[in-house]
Design a protein around this motif. Structure first.
Motif: not given
Ligand code: NAP
Length: 525
Positions: A205, A220, A251, A281
């Motif tokens: 997307r 990433k 990573g 971010l």
């Molecule tokens: P997340 O913890 O925010 O992680 C998302 C991405 O960000 C992962 O690749 C994660 O890496 C990375 N990340 C984490 N901390 C970071 C930092 N300090 N700097 C840069 N990147 C960082 O979210 P999640 O638990 O994976 O996903 C669930 C959330 O996503 C839910 O709140 C959901 O509602 C939301 N979501 C929104 C949509 C939308 O279209 N609005 C779609 C899908 C999901 P790592 O996993 O490697 O730690």
């Protein structure tokens, strides 16, 4: 780097032994060991089981050799150890994307379109393998995994077509000797950070529209689901995406994120994930004033009015709630039911939820897989305990599933109210709380009483009411009499703290374009 099959078996056995030591049963997992191995073996044969980062068209290890384990959430099997990269490798990926930008951006739209089309065809040709890989690393039922391949690939197909439709404008000039033009140009290098819940679609997307209009990308993926991303990159390579145009690093999330954000070569950050990380971010992007798109969390209401077609409402709500075990940003978080049909809806919905078969997503007929981690199960438990302590009634489920510590029973809570945590926070799991309301105004007030604004749903047979409510809902997406509404042809995105920007559709490509105004003056008569 190919992962030797013998090593896979050895690490799987060691891991299962460790699990049994800490009291996690794995007899059922052993039975499925062969099928997982067969899937991984097939992926390996086809060159789709990748474990290295993809930088400048090459598969590379982390410079210090560090790796990251990827587990199957249904069985806890170790699927692979992937390169765990940090800031240094991310800088290399940015440089490679920056170096590739000029030559990619000056290709004709038709040339880029042809490569994207080929990528789409390869993704579809490997639908089975990619769907199975997604079930292995994410846990979603295979039917949903296969569905995501089609959905994810649809963005590549759509933007292969849309690449040819990036039009500028000619503006009627205010002075006779002038001509005014608007050019649309690619922003440059894009950093795309994606979550684990849609391991393919959240990537395509972003990457498809970016590549379509001439940008280059550093992706990433989540550390929990990098294998699908790497397989998709392998197929992009096979499709002819030139070196450096698409890079994948996984990573150390904060190091990778910080490096992308600090780089003045990265002109745009597109993030999908939690609101908490999105806010960080967005703040950090201010340092170099990057363009930002954020697809963040939600708190979706689903309003069932007295006159709703109950069969349609139950089916739609079930799909919108329990898809991917409740782990999507558009999953219903609050079901608001008008008092006249509350009891009837609660009964029909509870019966339907009881019939959801839970299990390993690879098994036939399974409709709900595991949650992504045990921490996700603990979050669900916290929400349920909080709700029950404040008066909610457990109508269905309400405990960990006997399949293991990442599985949770599909759950329905009756008599939920606004004092409960679940009314404010995304539960991101298979829990459906029912709230009662009396009037349309009250339903709108409850629905909008949140800082989030991504998806919302309503069920009514009254067209005037449907329009009134759809217009009043402070959400980016509204489903009327329908629970599954995402499609590549429609704009997807949130308002309030659910994000900024849109993905998919003709609007999605604008996120990767700059608008340039050109004035030609002093024209000779
Ligand atoms: P997340 O913890 O925010 O992680 C998302 C991405 O960000 C992962 O690749 C994660 O890496 C990375 N990340 C984490 N901390 C970071 C930092 N300090 N700097 C840069 N990147 C960082 O979210 P999640 O638990 O994976 O996903 C669930 C959330 O996503 C839910 O709140 C959901 O509602 C939301 N979501 C929104 C949509 C939308 O279209 N609005 C779609 C899908 C999901 P790592 O996993 O490697 O730690």
């Amino acid at each position: 780097m190919a992962i030797p099959t013998a090593m896979l078996k050895l690490s799987l056995r060691t891991h299962l032994r460790n699990l049994s030591r800490i009291g996690i049963p794995y007899a059922a997992h052993l039975q499925r060991q062969m099928s997982s191995e067969a899937i991984l073996g097939r992926l390996k044969e086809k060159g789709l089981l990748r474990s290295q980062a993809f930088i400048a068209g090459k598969w590379v290890d982390a410079e210090d050799g560090t790796t990251l384990p990827v587990y199957n959430p249904a069985t806890q099997e170790l699927l692979a150890n992937v390169a765990c990269v940090g800031g240094k490798e991310t800088k290399e990926a940015i440089t490679s994307a920056n170096n590739a930008f000029y030559s990619w951006s000056i290709l004709t739209a038709a040339e880029r379109s042809k490569i994207l089309r080929k990528w789409y065809e390869l993704l579809m040709a490997h639908k089975e393998e990619l769907g199975q890989l997604m079930t292995l690393e994410n846990g979603k039922p295979l039917k949903e995994g296969l569905g995501e391949v089609v959905y994810g690939a649809s963005f590549v197909e759509f933007y292969a077509e849309e690449a040819k439709r990036v039009y500028g404008d000619i503006i009627p000039p205010p002075l006779g000797d002038r001509r005014l033009f608007v050019l649309k140009q690619p922003v440059g290098v894009v950093g795309a950070i994606t979550p684990w819940n849609f391991p393919l679609a959240m990537i395509t997307r972003k990457v498809a529209p970016a590549l379509a209009c001439g940008c280059t990308v550093v992706v990433k993926p989540s550390e929990l689901t990098p294998l699908t991303a790497l397989a998709a990159a392998e197929l992009a390579l096979q499709a002819g995406v030139p070196s450096g145009v698409l890079n994948v690093v996984m990573g150390n999330a904060s190091q990778i994120g910080d490096t992308l954000l600090a780089s003045s070569q990265v002109k745009k950050i597109s993030f999908t994930g939690s609101t908490a990380v999105g806010k960080k971010l967005m703040a950090a992007a201010a340092g170099t004033v990057k363009k930002v798109s954020l697809e963040l969390g939600g708190n979706a209401p689903c309003i069932i009015f007295d006159d709703a077609n109950l069969e349609v409402a139950v089916k739609g709500t079930l799909a919108a709630k329990f898809r991917n075990a409740g782990q999507t940003c558009v999953c219903v978080n609050r079901i608001l039911v008008q008092e006249g049909i509350y009891e009837k809806f609660a009964k029909l919905f509870s019966t339907a939820v009881q019939e959801l078969r839970v299990g390993n997503g690879l098994e036939e007929g399974v409709l709900q897989g595991p949650l992504i981690t045990h921490a996700a199960v603990q979050k669900v438990e916290k929400h349920i305990q909080d709700a029950v302590s404040k008066g909610a009634k457990l109508l269905v489920g309400g405990k960990q599933h006997n399949l293991g510590y990442t599985f949770y029973e599909p759950t329905v809570l009756g008599d939920a109210n606004s004092s409960m945590l679940i009314s404010r926070e995304e539960v991101f799991g298979p829990v459906a709380p029912l709230f009662r309301f009396k009037t349309e105004d009250e339903a709108i007030q409850i629905a909008n009483d949140t800082q989030f604004g991504l998806a919302s749903y309503l069920f009514t047979e009254n067209v005037s009411q449907a329009w009134r409510v759809a217009e009043a809902l402070e959400y980016g997406l509204v489903g009327i009499n329908e629970g599954i509404i995402s499609t590549e042809v429609a704009p997807f995105g949130g308002v309030k703290e659910s994000g900024v920007g849109r993905e998919g559709s003709k609007y999605g490509i604008d996120e990767y374009l700059e608008v340039k105004y050109v004035c030609l003056g002093n024209m000779k008569p």
